[in-house]
Design a protein around this motif. Structure first.
Motif, PDB file in Angstrom:
ATOM      1  N   ILE A 171      54.809  67.862 -42.582  1.00  0.00           N
ATOM      2  CA  ILE A 171      53.412  67.918 -42.151  1.00  0.00           C
ATOM      3  C   ILE A 171      52.997  69.365 -41.917  1.00  0.00           C
ATOM      4  O   ILE A 171      51.917  69.786 -42.344  1.00  0.00           O
ATOM      5  CB  ILE A 171      53.203  67.073 -40.876  1.00  0.00           C
ATOM      6  CG1 ILE A 171      53.277  65.586 -41.208  1.00  0.00           C
ATOM      7  CG2 ILE A 171      51.857  67.401 -40.228  1.00  0.00           C
ATOM      8  CD1 ILE A 171      53.165  64.666 -40.000  1.00  0.00           C
ATOM      9  N   ALA A 172      53.848  70.133 -41.240  1.00  0.00           N
ATOM     10  CA  ALA A 172      53.537  71.547 -41.015  1.00  0.00           C
ATOM     11  C   ALA A 172      53.336  72.281 -42.332  1.00  0.00           C
ATOM     12  O   ALA A 172      52.391  73.071 -42.484  1.00  0.00           O
ATOM     13  CB  ALA A 172      54.641  72.198 -40.191  1.00  0.00           C
ATOM     14  N   ALA A 173      54.210  72.004 -43.308  1.00  0.00           N
ATOM     15  CA  ALA A 173      54.098  72.656 -44.616  1.00  0.00           C
ATOM     16  C   ALA A 173      52.799  72.251 -45.313  1.00  0.00           C
ATOM     17  O   ALA A 173      52.144  73.076 -45.965  1.00  0.00           O
ATOM     18  CB  ALA A 173      55.300  72.298 -45.483  1.00  0.00           C
ATOM     19  N   SER A 174      52.411  70.987 -45.177  1.00  0.00           N
ATOM     20  CA  SER A 174      51.170  70.524 -45.816  1.00  0.00           C
ATOM     21  C   SER A 174      49.949  71.219 -45.241  1.00  0.00           C
ATOM     22  O   SER A 174      48.930  71.363 -45.915  1.00  0.00           O
ATOM     23  CB  SER A 174      51.034  69.009 -45.665  1.00  0.00           C
ATOM     24  OG  SER A 174      50.639  68.637 -44.355  1.00  0.00           O
ATOM     25  N   LEU A 175      50.040  71.636 -43.982  1.00  0.00           N
ATOM     26  CA  LEU A 175      48.940  72.340 -43.324  1.00  0.00           C
ATOM     27  C   LEU A 175      49.028  73.846 -43.488  1.00  0.00           C
ATOM     28  O   LEU A 175      48.079  74.568 -43.153  1.00  0.00           O
ATOM     29  CB  LEU A 175      48.936  72.007 -41.824  1.00  0.00           C
ATOM     30  CG  LEU A 175      48.662  70.556 -41.447  1.00  0.00           C
ATOM     31  CD1 LEU A 175      48.923  70.337 -39.957  1.00  0.00           C
ATOM     32  CD2 LEU A 175      47.235  70.162 -41.795  1.00  0.00           C
TER      33      LEU A 175
END
Length: 382
Positions: A171-175
């Protein structure tokens, strides 16, 4: 096994996820925390800059996860999916909601959640407990946002978690936000923060060999404080080995603000392990001070009568305290004890003036031992 209450009826076990459990995991879960001291402990100084804010701050969105495993949920899967969809659709009336789903379940999730909810098929999941598997976001007060991961290990290797162990960083990478793995193994539901330097948690969940085998309390405190941007930890002994979480804090005690908290209280006649735990949490929190040295004002939040709720499942978790705060609303559960449900709604309305209080029937989720806070994770505005 459930433990008899004072009336002789079985007492419910809270947060007992409906899961397939390995024998080794159960053995680890039975390892008791032997310390008897309670209360606040001073820990390492907070790092400069980033800290996890109180959940009452404005959110950019809510993150959730779509369950699709019949191996975990069996015949309850459709009901749990309906509850997840209800929670997502309700929150989406107040702020954006993004649901992570396995690619094969994206269409089902979109159909159930409706067009107001975003469903992503690029971040696979094992189960629906985004509070425990998702990233814990931090802000720096100057427009910065980053995320930490708590190294989810299936609540002490009690459930398969190959996908869920990667949800936080994905999720962090997607953001596109920086991500750091904390120096401790745990779950988001195991830690409450007041956003101003103070944390609370149960020893039974975090100071447990199934999560942090070679770490002492002082080391775990330091790692938690570094991760959350805090300086103080208030510890409760908790209840070990009775449920898959080993007694997460967010089913019983919550922070309302710096220097203010609440504890869900049992009926005066209840004397099972969970009721004793709640009373001990109230006593400890009432005698504690926050990171600024101020006494903590504690509101008693009355729980329901389990003899009057809709569910007769002995694993049912009727936690009003497991509410979720979003932009302009508080999303809570109601359990069928009409008087207690109404009193809980009135209490939440008093504690969160200016927000709409929504009460939902999420009994299928409750039969799996979880609640609305358990299946949500907020992304604060920087």
């Amino acid at each position: 096994m459930t433990e008899p209450s004072a009336s002789g009826a079985p007492s419910p076990r809270r947060l007992d996820r409906r899961t397939f459990v390995a024998a080794a995991g159960l053995a680890a879960a039975g390892t008791a925390w032997a310390a008897t001291a309670t209360g606040k402990a001073h820990a390492a100084a907070a790092p400069g800059g980033f800290a996890v804010p109180l959940d009452t701050v404005a959110h950019t969105r809510t993150w959730m996860a779509w369950p699709d495993s019949s191996a975990i949920w069996g015949r309850q899967l459709a009901g749990v999916q309906a509850d997840i969809a209800l929670v997502a659709k309700t929150i989406a009336r107040y702020e954006p909601v993004t649901v992570c789903a396995n690619s094969a379940s994206v269409a089902t999730a979109r159909g159930a959640c409706g067009s107001a909810v975003t469903v992503l098929g690029s971040i696979p999941v094992d189960d629906c407990w985004m509070r425990d598997t998702g990233p814990v976001f931090r802000t720096d007060g100057g427009g910065g946002l980053d995320a930490i991961g708590l190294n989810f290990n299936g609540w002490g290797n009690k459930q398969a978690h190959a996908k869920d162990a990667l949800v936080a960083q994905r999720i962090a990478a997607s953001l596109g936000v920086p991500f750091t793995a904390a120096g401790v193994v745990g779950e988001g539901g195991a830690v409450e923060t007041d956003g101003n330097g103070t944390l609370m948690a149960t020893r039974s969940s975090l100071i447990n060999t199934n999560r942090n085998r070679n770490m002492k309390q002082a080391q775990i405190e330091a790692a938690l404080c570094e991760a959350f941007g805090a300086t103080e930890v208030i510890w409760f002994n908790g209840v070990t080995g009775r449920d898959i979480t080993d007694d997460h804090i967010d089913a019983t005690s919550r922070f309302l603000a710096a220097g203010a908290g609440l504890v869900q209280m049992p009926l005066a006649t209840d004397n099972d392990a969970w009721s004793k735990d709640a009373r001990q949490q109230y006593q400890t929190l009432s005698a504690s001070r926050d990171a600024a040295g101020n006494p903590i004002r504690v509101t008693q939040f009355q729980g329901p009568d389990y003899g009057l709720i809709r569910s007769s499942d002995p694993n049912f978790g009727a936690a009003y305290a497991n509410y979720y705060v979003c932009n302009g609303a508080v999303i809570s559960a109601q359990f069928g004890d009409v008087r207690a449900d109404a009193a809980a709604k009135a209490t939440l309305q008093r504690l969160f003036p200016g927000r709409v209080v929504e009460q939902l029937d999420i009994d299928r989720l409750g039969a799996g031992g979880g609640g609305i806070h358990c299946v949500t994770q907020q992304q604060p505005r920087p």
